[in-house]
Design a protein around this motif. Structure first.
Motif, short mmCIF file in Angstrom:
data_model
loop_
_atom_site.label_atom_id
_atom_site.label_comp_id
_atom_site.label_asym_id
_atom_site.label_seq_id
_atom_site.Cartn_x
_atom_site.Cartn_y
_atom_site.Cartn_z
N ALA A 115 0.83 -1.21 0.00
CA ALA A 115 0.00 0.00 0.00
C ALA A 115 0.86 1.26 0.00
O ALA A 115 0.55 2.24 -0.69
N VAL A 116 1.94 1.24 0.76
CA VAL A 116 2.85 2.40 0.78
C VAL A 116 3.46 2.61 -0.60
O VAL A 116 3.61 3.74 -1.07
N HIS A 117 3.77 1.52 -1.28
CA HIS A 117 4.34 1.64 -2.62
C HIS A 117 3.31 2.10 -3.65
O HIS A 117 3.66 2.80 -4.61
N GLU A 118 2.06 1.74 -3.45
CA GLU A 118 1.00 2.25 -4.34
C GLU A 118 0.84 3.75 -4.14
O GLU A 118 0.65 4.49 -5.10
N ALA A 119 0.91 4.20 -2.91
CA ALA A 119 0.84 5.63 -2.64
C ALA A 119 2.04 6.34 -3.27
O ALA A 119 1.90 7.42 -3.86
N ALA A 120 3.20 5.72 -3.17
CA ALA A 120 4.41 6.30 -3.77
C ALA A 120 4.28 6.38 -5.29
O ALA A 120 4.75 7.33 -5.92
N ALA A 121 3.63 5.38 -5.89
CA ALA A 121 3.42 5.40 -7.33
C ALA A 121 2.53 6.58 -7.73
O ALA A 121 2.78 7.25 -8.74
N ALA A 122 1.51 6.84 -6.93
CA ALA A 122 0.64 7.99 -7.19
C ALA A 122 1.42 9.30 -7.05
O ALA A 122 1.26 10.22 -7.85
N VAL A 123 2.25 9.37 -6.03
CA VAL A 123 3.08 10.57 -5.83
C VAL A 123 4.05 10.73 -7.01
O VAL A 123 4.24 11.83 -7.52
N GLY A 124 4.63 9.61 -7.45
CA GLY A 124 5.53 9.66 -8.59
C GLY A 124 4.82 10.16 -9.84
O GLY A 124 5.40 10.93 -10.63
N HIS A 125 3.58 9.76 -10.03
CA HIS A 125 2.80 10.25 -11.17
C HIS A 125 2.59 11.76 -11.07
O HIS A 125 2.74 12.48 -12.06
N LEU A 126 2.26 12.23 -9.87
CA LEU A 126 2.06 13.67 -9.68
C LEU A 126 3.36 14.45 -9.83
O LEU A 126 3.35 15.63 -10.17
N ALA A 127 4.49 13.76 -9.58
CA ALA A 127 5.80 14.40 -9.75
C ALA A 127 6.29 14.29 -11.19
O ALA A 127 7.41 14.69 -11.49
N GLN A 128 5.45 13.73 -12.05
CA GLN A 128 5.74 13.55 -13.47
C GLN A 128 6.93 12.62 -13.69
O GLN A 128 7.77 12.83 -14.56
N LEU A 129 6.99 11.56 -12.86
CA LEU A 129 8.01 10.53 -12.99
C LEU A 129 7.34 9.25 -13.47
O LEU A 129 6.15 9.05 -13.28
N GLY A 130 8.10 8.36 -14.04
CA GLY A 130 7.56 7.07 -14.46
C GLY A 130 7.36 6.17 -13.26
O GLY A 130 7.86 6.43 -12.16
#
Length: 132
Positions: free
Chosen positions: A38-53
């Protein structure tokens, strides 16, 4: 000259070692694995908002809950607390980013900052359990 003693004076305190934790049940490992995911899914969402892959986690990252359970005791507890702490940072951070995004504002810089904090915290958690 002796120092004044007050309720916060720990100079005379005896530090006890951590109590050995009982062996972990399979449910505890599954719960830890779910929290880690779950923490990694949240990080993936943050990465998307940071315009990262989207990041592909390494085997070391994916296997952390199992390695912590195999080590057991204090190490498992420290990993579990670390994941709880990381979750406590990621949840409100992601909520704030989503609220700002809903207002049509750019969240790239703030998301990148949270993304970096996630990586620093994850590295600290990973360092608790030594790899082979």
């Amino acid at each position: 000259m002796s120092a004044m003693s007050h309720e916060f004076d720990l100079s005379q305190a005896t530090m006890l070692p951590p109590v050995a934790a009982s062996p972990r049940l399979l449910g505890d490992v599954a719960t830890l694995a779910n929290q880690w995911e779950a923490v990694h899914e949240a990080a993936a969402a943050v990465g998307h908002l940071a315009q990262l892959g989207r990041e592909e986690p390494s085997d070391e990252v994916l296997a952390l809950p199992l390695r912590a359970a195999e080590t057991g005791g204090y190490t498992f507890e420290a990993v579990a607390r670390g994941i709880d702490d990381l979750s406590a940072v990621m949840q409100p951070g992601l909520r704030a980013l989503l609220a700002i995004t809903a207002q049509g504002k750019d969240t790239t810089a703030a998301a990148l900052t949270l993304w970096r904090e996630f990586h620093h915290a994850r590295a600290a958690i990973l360092s608790i359990v030594e790899t082979d």
